[in-house]
Design an enzyme around this catalytic site. Structure first.
Site, PDB file in Angstrom:
ATOM      1  N   CYS A 139       0.824  -1.204   0.000  1.00 45.28           N
ATOM      2  CA  CYS A 139       0.000   0.000   0.000  1.00 45.28           C
ATOM      3  C   CYS A 139       0.862   1.259   0.000  1.00 45.28           C
ATOM      4  O   CYS A 139       1.979   1.259   0.502  1.00 45.28           O
ATOM      5  CB  CYS A 139      -0.918   0.004   1.209  1.00 45.28           C
ATOM      6  SG  CYS A 139      -1.850  -1.528   1.406  1.00 45.28           S
ATOM      7  N   ARG A 152       4.196  -0.326  -6.046  1.00 42.84           N
ATOM      8  CA  ARG A 152       3.938  -1.149  -4.869  1.00 42.84           C
ATOM      9  C   ARG A 152       2.712  -2.040  -5.066  1.00 42.84           C
ATOM     10  O   ARG A 152       2.512  -2.989  -4.319  1.00 42.84           O
ATOM     11  CB  ARG A 152       3.731  -0.245  -3.643  1.00 42.84           C
ATOM     12  CG  ARG A 152       4.952   0.589  -3.298  1.00 42.84           C
ATOM     13  CD  ARG A 152       4.611   1.678  -2.302  1.00 42.84           C
ATOM     14  NE  ARG A 152       4.376   1.152  -0.975  1.00 42.84           N
ATOM     15  CZ  ARG A 152       5.290   1.051  -0.034  1.00 42.84           C
ATOM     16  NH1 ARG A 152       6.526   1.416  -0.288  1.00 42.84           N
ATOM     17  NH2 ARG A 152       4.989   0.589   1.158  1.00 42.84           N
ATOM     18  N   TRP A 211      -4.097  -2.322  -1.012  1.00 42.29           N
ATOM     19  CA  TRP A 211      -4.187  -3.708  -1.452  1.00 42.29           C
ATOM     20  C   TRP A 211      -4.990  -4.418  -0.380  1.00 42.29           C
ATOM     21  O   TRP A 211      -4.613  -4.451   0.781  1.00 42.29           O
ATOM     22  CB  TRP A 211      -2.798  -4.331  -1.602  1.00 42.29           C
ATOM     23  CG  TRP A 211      -2.831  -5.640  -2.335  1.00 42.29           C
ATOM     24  CD1 TRP A 211      -3.161  -6.860  -1.836  1.00 42.29           C
ATOM     25  CD2 TRP A 211      -2.527  -5.855  -3.724  1.00 42.29           C
ATOM     26  NE1 TRP A 211      -3.078  -7.815  -2.807  1.00 42.29           N
ATOM     27  CE2 TRP A 211      -2.696  -7.231  -3.974  1.00 42.29           C
ATOM     28  CE3 TRP A 211      -2.133  -5.011  -4.760  1.00 42.29           C
ATOM     29  CZ2 TRP A 211      -2.479  -7.791  -5.237  1.00 42.29           C
ATOM     30  CZ3 TRP A 211      -1.916  -5.584  -6.002  1.00 42.29           C
ATOM     31  CH2 TRP A 211      -2.087  -6.949  -6.237  1.00 42.29           C
ATOM     32  N   ASN A 227      -1.169   1.742   6.657  1.00 43.80           N
ATOM     33  CA  ASN A 227      -0.504   0.564   6.091  1.00 43.80           C
ATOM     34  C   ASN A 227      -0.212  -0.414   7.208  1.00 43.80           C
ATOM     35  O   ASN A 227       0.107  -0.012   8.331  1.00 43.80           O
ATOM     36  CB  ASN A 227       0.821   0.948   5.422  1.00 43.80           C
ATOM     37  CG  ASN A 227       0.616   1.544   4.049  1.00 43.80           C
ATOM     38  OD1 ASN A 227      -0.505   1.641   3.554  1.00 43.80           O
ATOM     39  ND2 ASN A 227       1.708   1.963   3.422  1.00 43.80           N
ATOM     40  N   GLY A 228      -0.258  -1.703   6.900  1.00 41.06           N
ATOM     41  CA  GLY A 228       0.035  -2.712   7.904  1.00 41.06           C
ATOM     42  C   GLY A 228      -1.191  -3.511   8.292  1.00 41.06           C
ATOM     43  O   GLY A 228      -2.205  -3.514   7.588  1.00 41.06           O
ATOM     44  N   GLU A 236      19.253 -24.016   4.699  1.00 38.74           N
ATOM     45  CA  GLU A 236      19.189 -22.699   4.076  1.00 38.74           C
ATOM     46  C   GLU A 236      20.248 -21.764   4.644  1.00 38.74           C
ATOM     47  O   GLU A 236      20.882 -20.993   3.906  1.00 38.74           O
ATOM     48  CB  GLU A 236      17.788 -22.107   4.257  1.00 38.74           C
ATOM     49  CG  GLU A 236      17.614 -20.669   3.795  1.00 38.74           C
ATOM     50  CD  GLU A 236      17.875 -20.447   2.320  1.00 38.74           C
ATOM     51  OE1 GLU A 236      18.027 -19.281   1.919  1.00 38.74           O
ATOM     52  OE2 GLU A 236      17.944 -21.432   1.554  1.00 38.74           O
ATOM     53  N   LYS A 283      23.169 -19.944   2.441  1.00 40.36           N
ATOM     54  CA  LYS A 283      23.392 -18.497   2.389  1.00 40.36           C
ATOM     55  C   LYS A 283      24.861 -18.171   2.656  1.00 40.36           C
ATOM     56  O   LYS A 283      25.449 -17.314   1.983  1.00 40.36           O
ATOM     57  CB  LYS A 283      22.514 -17.792   3.436  1.00 40.36           C
ATOM     58  CG  LYS A 283      21.087 -17.603   3.019  1.00 40.36           C
ATOM     59  CD  LYS A 283      20.970 -16.600   1.902  1.00 40.36           C
ATOM     60  CE  LYS A 283      19.746 -16.877   1.049  1.00 40.36           C
ATOM     61  NZ  LYS A 283      19.807 -18.067   0.222  1.00 40.36           N
ATOM     62  N   GLU A 330      26.951 -19.132  -0.365  1.00 37.71           N
ATOM     63  CA  GLU A 330      26.699 -18.303  -1.554  1.00 37.71           C
ATOM     64  C   GLU A 330      27.452 -16.987  -1.520  1.00 37.71           C
ATOM     65  O   GLU A 330      27.994 -16.559  -2.547  1.00 37.71           O
ATOM     66  CB  GLU A 330      25.194 -18.011  -1.676  1.00 37.71           C
ATOM     67  CG  GLU A 330      24.368 -19.175  -2.169  1.00 37.71           C
ATOM     68  CD  GLU A 330      22.899 -18.819  -2.267  1.00 37.71           C
ATOM     69  OE1 GLU A 330      22.252 -19.252  -3.226  1.00 37.71           O
ATOM     70  OE2 GLU A 330      22.385 -18.099  -1.374  1.00 37.71           O
ATOM     71  N   HIS A 371      26.226 -39.411  13.612  1.00 35.51           N
ATOM     72  CA  HIS A 371      26.440 -40.418  12.577  1.00 35.51           C
ATOM     73  C   HIS A 371      27.368 -39.905  11.477  1.00 35.51           C
ATOM     74  O   HIS A 371      27.133 -40.153  10.295  1.00 35.51           O
ATOM     75  CB  HIS A 371      25.098 -40.861  11.980  1.00 35.51           C
ATOM     76  CG  HIS A 371      24.188 -41.494  12.958  1.00 35.51           C
ATOM     77  ND1 HIS A 371      24.390 -42.756  13.475  1.00 35.51           N
ATOM     78  CD2 HIS A 371      23.072 -41.024  13.572  1.00 35.51           C
ATOM     79  CE1 HIS A 371      23.429 -43.054  14.328  1.00 35.51           C
ATOM     80  NE2 HIS A 371      22.622 -42.006  14.420  1.00 35.51           N
ATOM     81  N   LYS A 418      20.820 -14.924 -10.780  1.00 32.78           N
ATOM     82  CA  LYS A 418      19.538 -14.797 -10.089  1.00 32.78           C
ATOM     83  C   LYS A 418      18.525 -15.792 -10.636  1.00 32.78           C
ATOM     84  O   LYS A 418      17.754 -16.378  -9.885  1.00 32.78           O
ATOM     85  CB  LYS A 418      19.009 -13.371 -10.249  1.00 32.78           C
ATOM     86  CG  LYS A 418      17.763 -13.092  -9.418  1.00 32.78           C
ATOM     87  CD  LYS A 418      18.063 -13.180  -7.929  1.00 32.78           C
ATOM     88  CE  LYS A 418      16.846 -12.964  -7.073  1.00 32.78           C
ATOM     89  NZ  LYS A 418      17.114 -13.289  -5.668  1.00 32.78           N
TER      90      LYS A 418
END
Length: 609
Positions: free
Chosen positions: A2, A27, A74, A98-99, A482, A486, A489, A505, A604
């Protein structure tokens, strides 16, 4: 998504408001509106759809006045409609916001009990009703607004003014951005810098817990309690690239910090708090009978594959449907059992990932329905899918995915909740709890982001290491994977993610005094077992970095570093735990001097096999 725009000065407010909102169109929104104060009387114009519709309305029915607020919405609570569009007026008060207000249902019930009548289905109207109610009790506008805002729970940016007061806008900020533009005899309020750059480059950024009184003559910043706060102004001298970065040094850091808003944007229009359900009309093409699917396949590559691993836990627990997870590059070659009784969910940030696209084509050829979870509208994978759940993360420029990942997790949570309700796996009350926990999440992420200075110090302390080990259990094991990815990367350090229970193990052989071991340790049923695994690490001299919402004395005794995050529903803990791991990778990369946004050898969007 928004957009907020406010103006007070001597010019015609409505024109400036609409021009500012036009600069925030990127937005996304589904309705728009403006309100001005004309001779002490509030006038509101609102329209569904694009700003062109609002401009047409203003040409037919112009708005005068030199103080006003404008908004592009939105839909969150309630569908797109003129009644649900902002600004919202209650008696003497008009508000844009907003929020998400987490406790709006409770507040609405209290206000209705006092005889208040609501005109919309939104959570925002609660704010205007609260302020007006407090004014009817004898408080002045400022005191009433302060009292109302302190009753709110959630993440919000609010701008408001009142009938009869042509001298001030009030704005309040927590978790959702607000910037104030400083002019000569006029001042501006916006949700993002581009909205006001035509008028001024002198700006003031509000911080969480700030309230600002904006008049023609100047800006006064205080806490919500009225205590003065010093917020020095800044001159925007950004070149176009720096402007895109929003003042952050790297896109990656900007995108990490954008995650509270990205999650809000992913929820917008989809949550139904009162019904304990979510609204996903984009899935209608899959049919309403979810019992026809005997099995779900989740497929992706890289970071999105880790999201799929979490999604397996979410779908199996909430929807009780068997789920398989495959690397897309493996699924296309292993002759999977696909057919009309299976659903393939393909997850991709770009929607162009070659292996994932091939898996989609394989599933479609076998008669399976295909659901795409994607961030890019009309990319190849969404176009070939039967249904699409867009993540609404916004542009993600840095090669290493952050906000796209956490919005994928959010989307999988929404999907699991939707299917679980459709299959009757839990009732409305349980659904309300699950929705409420999700609505609280952006505020919790905002809190988790406050650990940046601590994590930067940890990165300097351990950034010279040649290897890292990441441990997690259950639904959080994929987050260990993940976190390790990161770090690999962007810092080029070898890192490995492992289930904590499997450490003995094999990986235990690697542990010595030089090895940092990052462990994910939320307070869940696996906590005692993971703590026991850590004692095995301690006994071998490993340097334990614990990420936890339960910093017990026992843990602090064995861990070298303890990073605390707020407590969350165990199904949402993976999203919260991702934040400090992203920050650790970022600050280690900064320490080592690597190219944070464009790491070597990576792209990307991987559009080749």
């Amino acid at each position: 998504m928004c957009g907020i725009m406010g103006y007070i000065g001597e010019q015609e407010a409505s024109r400036i408001l609409v021009d500012g909102l036009r600069r925030l169109e990127y937005r996304g929104y589904d309705s728009a509106g403006v309100a001005t104060l004309v001779n002490g009387s509030i006038e509101v114009r609102r329209a569904v759809g694009k700003l062109d519709n609002l401009e047409s309305l203003l040409r037919e029915d112009p708005l005068a006045g030199s103080i006003g607020i404008g908004h592009t919405r939105w839909a969150t609570h309630g569908p797109p409609s003129e009644e649900n569009a902002h600004p919202h007026r209650a008696g003497q008060v008009v508000v844009i916001h907003n929020g998400i207000i987490e406790n709006f249902l409770e507040l609405k019930e209290e206000l209705v009990a006092k005889g208040r009548t609501f005109q919309s289905e939104t959570d925002t109207e609660v704010i205007s009703q609260l302020i007006d109610e407090h004014m009817s009790e004898g408080l002045d506008f400022t005191a009433a607004a302060q009292k109302a805002v302190k009753q709110l729970e959630g993440s919000f940016a609010i701008v408001t003014f009142c009938h009869g007061d042509e001298n001030r806008l009030l704005t309040f900020k927590t978790a959702t951005p607000i910037v104030i533009g400083l002019g000569e005899g006029e001042n501006f309020v916006a949700s993002d810098v581009p909205a006001i750059l035509e008028h001024t480059r002198d700006v003031l950024f509000l911080e969480d817990g700030d309230m600002a009184e904006v008049t023609r003559e100047g800006v006064k910043v205080t806490t919500f309690d009225g205590e003065p706060v010093d917020r020095p102004s800044k001159k925007i001298t950004w070149d176009p690239i720096t402007a895109q970065k929003g003042g952050f040094k790297h896109f990656l850091l900007k995108e990490i910090n954008e995650q509270p808003q990205a999650l809000i944007d992913t929820m917008l229009g989809r949550i139904r708090q009162e019904e304990g359900d979510v609204s996903l009309p984009e899935l209608d093409s899959l049919g309403s009978d979810w019992s026809k699917f005997e099995r779900i396949y989740l497929t992706a590559c890289g970071t999105a594959w880790h999201a799929c691993l979490v999604g397996k836990f979410l779908l199996e627990e909430m929807a009780r449907i068997p789920v398989d997870v495959d690397y897309a590059s493996e699924l296309r070659y292993r002759k999977p059992i696909l057919g009309p009784e299976t659903l393939l969910v393909a997850v991709s940030q770009s929607g162009e990932t070659a292996d994932t696209l091939a898996a989609v084509e394989e599933a479609a050829a076998s008669g399976s329905k295909v659901l795409s979870i994607c961030n890019v509208v009309d990319a190849s994978i969404p176009r070939k899918a039967d249904a699409v759940l867009y993540t609404h993360a916004g542009p993600e420029i840095s090669v290493a995915s952050t906000k796209a990942f956490t919005t994928q997790l959010t989307s999988l949570y929404l999907l699991s909740l939707h299917v679980g309700r459709a299959l009757g796996r839990f009732d409305e009350k349980a659904g309300r709890d699950l929705v409420h926990d999700l609505v609280k999440l952006p505020s919790l992420i905002e809190e988790a982001l406050t650990s940046q200075k601590q994590i930067a110090k940890i990165a300097k302390k351990y950034g010279h290491a040649s290897d890292f080990l990441y441990l997690g259990r259950g639904i959080n094991y994929p987050i260990a994977l993940e976190g390790a990815l990161k770090l690999k990367e962007i810092s080029y350090i070898h890192a490995e993610g492992y289930p904590a229970g499997e450490m003995k193990h094999g990986p235990i052989a690697l542990i010595d005094e030089q090895l940092p071991v990052v462990v994910l340790l939320p307070r869940d049923p696996m906590y005692p077992k993971t703590l026991s695994n850590l004692k095995e690490v301690e006994a071998r001299g490993g340097r334990i970095i614990a990420i936890t919402d339960a910093p017990t004395p026992e843990l602090e005794e064995i861990a070298w570093e303890v990073v605390t995050i707020p407590e969350a529903n165990h199904l949402l803990a993976p999203i919260l735990l991702s934040i400090p791991l992203q920050l650790l990778a970022y600050f280690v990369a900064i320490y080592r001097g690597t190219d944070v946004d464009q790491p070597r050898n990576l792209a990307k969007s991987v559009t080749v096999e």
